[in-house]
Write an enzyme that holds these catalytic residues in place. Structure first.
Site, PDB file in Angstrom:
ATOM      1  N   ASP A   1      13.109  -9.340 -39.664  1.00  0.00           N
ATOM      2  CA  ASP A   1      13.695  -7.993 -39.684  1.00  0.00           C
ATOM      3  C   ASP A   1      13.823  -7.464 -38.257  1.00  0.00           C
ATOM      4  O   ASP A   1      13.330  -8.098 -37.307  1.00  0.00           O
ATOM      5  CB  ASP A   1      12.882  -7.026 -40.561  1.00  0.00           C
ATOM      6  CG  ASP A   1      11.390  -7.015 -40.219  1.00  0.00           C
ATOM      7  OD1 ASP A   1      10.997  -7.498 -39.129  1.00  0.00           O
ATOM      8  OD2 ASP A   1      10.603  -6.522 -41.040  1.00  0.00           O
TER       9      ASP A   1
ATOM     10  N   GLU B   1      11.606  -1.533 -48.080  1.00  0.00           N
ATOM     11  CA  GLU B   1      10.710  -0.412 -48.328  1.00  0.00           C
ATOM     12  C   GLU B   1      10.583  -0.146 -49.832  1.00  0.00           C
ATOM     13  O   GLU B   1      11.372  -0.677 -50.629  1.00  0.00           O
ATOM     14  CB  GLU B   1      11.258   0.837 -47.617  1.00  0.00           C
ATOM     15  CG  GLU B   1      11.377   0.698 -46.103  1.00  0.00           C
ATOM     16  CD  GLU B   1      10.034   0.765 -45.373  1.00  0.00           C
ATOM     17  OE1 GLU B   1       8.977   0.586 -46.002  1.00  0.00           O
ATOM     18  OE2 GLU B   1      10.056   0.976 -44.142  1.00  0.00           O
TER      19      GLU B   1
ATOM     20  N   ASN C   1       2.613   0.273 -46.966  1.00  0.00           N
ATOM     21  CA  ASN C   1       3.160   0.878 -48.188  1.00  0.00           C
ATOM     22  C   ASN C   1       3.668  -0.183 -49.165  1.00  0.00           C
ATOM     23  O   ASN C   1       4.379   0.143 -50.104  1.00  0.00           O
ATOM     24  CB  ASN C   1       4.296   1.852 -47.825  1.00  0.00           C
ATOM     25  CG  ASN C   1       5.452   1.145 -47.137  1.00  0.00           C
ATOM     26  OD1 ASN C   1       5.386  -0.053 -46.882  1.00  0.00           O
ATOM     27  ND2 ASN C   1       6.504   1.893 -46.843  1.00  0.00           N
TER      28      ASN C   1
ATOM     29  N   HIS D   1       5.641  -2.679 -48.359  1.00  0.00           N
ATOM     30  CA  HIS D   1       6.919  -3.293 -47.981  1.00  0.00           C
ATOM     31  C   HIS D   1       6.701  -4.731 -47.505  1.00  0.00           C
ATOM     32  O   HIS D   1       5.606  -5.105 -47.078  1.00  0.00           O
ATOM     33  CB  HIS D   1       7.671  -2.444 -46.944  1.00  0.00           C
ATOM     34  CG  HIS D   1       7.159  -2.495 -45.550  1.00  0.00           C
ATOM     35  ND1 HIS D   1       7.492  -1.557 -44.610  1.00  0.00           N
ATOM     36  CD2 HIS D   1       6.336  -3.369 -44.900  1.00  0.00           C
ATOM     37  CE1 HIS D   1       6.920  -1.863 -43.464  1.00  0.00           C
ATOM     38  NE2 HIS D   1       6.210  -2.945 -43.615  1.00  0.00           N
TER      39      HIS D   1
HETATM   40  P1  PGA Z   1       1.288  -5.222 -39.464  1.00  0.00           P
HETATM   41  O1  PGA Z   1       2.631  -4.808 -40.202  1.00  0.00           O
HETATM   42  O2  PGA Z   1       1.240  -6.711 -39.504  1.00  0.00           O
HETATM   43  O3  PGA Z   1       1.457  -4.697 -38.072  1.00  0.00           O
HETATM   44  O4  PGA Z   1       0.177  -4.595 -40.213  1.00  0.00           O
HETATM   45  C1  PGA Z   1       2.979  -5.383 -41.404  1.00  0.00           C
HETATM   46  C2  PGA Z   1       4.217  -4.698 -41.877  1.00  0.00           C
HETATM   47  O5  PGA Z   1       4.260  -3.470 -41.885  1.00  0.00           O
HETATM   48  O6  PGA Z   1       5.167  -5.393 -42.268  1.00  0.00           O
END
Ligand code: PGA
Length: 256
Positions: free
Chosen positions: A80, A154, A147, A149
């Site tokens: 992404d 999302e 959250n 995602h």
């Molecule tokens: P993080 O993010 O590895 O920095 O916890 C994961 C994400 O939000 O996809």
């Protein structure tokens, strides 16, 4: 590259997590990646940025070297990207992937979103075309968002959601500030749920106590687009690899 045409690996854990100590988790994930590259040097692997996989990426060069495995024939695909950050901005996902994966592993090919030269929707279409041109993804590795995602899919992302532009949730924007984008982007582009679910093998990674609640919701709550990671649960090639802090609220951890 159909599901049926690919061997399932020994030790695959299905929709119950493989739980490791914080000190062994990254070694395990790096060893598994080395296994995949050894078995298929032309691996097409989609990788996340964010903080979760960083210890894995740090270990990978030495793990690969120790086994005489190379990524020189592999294709690395970025999961992404943020919109609205200048090229080379340190919070950009392509900049981070370059630093922590591409510079270290020197894969044959890297596929990212061309958000600087093209309109976002065109960059998404080109991204999908580039993946199709190398025969599709073999493996997608995902960090679990706060959250629920995966990528930037999302809450509210349906299983058939394509690669697309998406508005970022508040917790995703807060995370972007921690990665150095302040003010944070409002939108991103992401491999869609459909592209993730079409991949023969999916690894979901989570570490740390801050992921405990959302990991429990992902594994033990309803399968719902409100927790996009929960939509992975029925996928036959799912593997969930977490540390014990992230797993502490999971109801029935199952075999590890
Ligand atoms: P993080 O993010 O590895 O920095 O916890 C994961 C994400 O939000 O996809």
């Amino acid at each position: 590259m159909t599901q049926g045409g690919r061997d399932r690996s020994a030790g695959e854990t299905g929709s119950r997590p493989e739980i490791l100590s914080a000190s062994t988790w990254a070694d395990r994930v790096a060893a598994l990646l080395a296994d995949r590259l050894a078995a298929r040097p032309e691996l097409v692997v989609c990788l996340p940025t964010g903080s979760t996989p960083l210890p894995v990426y740090e270990r990978l060069p030495s793990v690969l070297a120790a086994r005489d495995v190379s990524a020189a024939h592999a294709t690395v695909v970025l999961l992404d990207e943020y919109l609205g950050l200048r090229p080379g901005h340190p919070a950009r996902c392509d900049a981070l992937l370059g630093k922590v994966v591409v510079d270290r592993l020197r894969p044959a090919r890297t596929i990212v979103f061309d958000v600087d030269q093209q309109e976002p929707a065109a960059a998404c279409a080109a991204f999908d075309r580039d993946i199709a041109a190398v025969g599709g993804l073999d493996l997608v590795v995902l960090g679990l968002g706060r959250n629920g995602h995966i990528g930037m899919n999302e809450p509210g992302s349906a299983p058939n959601a394509p690669t697309r532009v998406i508005g970022l949730a508040p917790s995703t924007r807060e995370a972007a500030i921690r990665y150095g984008a302040d003010p944070p982007p409002t939108h991103g582009v992401t491999l869609g749920m459909a592209g993730i679910l079409a991949t023969p093998e999916i690894w979901l990674l989570a570490t740390g106590a801050e992921k405990a609640g959302i990991l429990a919701a992902t594994l033990d709550g309803p399968v719902t687009p409100e927790v996009p990671a929960s939509l992975l649960r029925d996928h036959p090639g799912l593997r969930i690899i977490v540390d014990d802090a992230a797993a502490r609220s999971v109801r029935s951890p199952g075999p590890s």
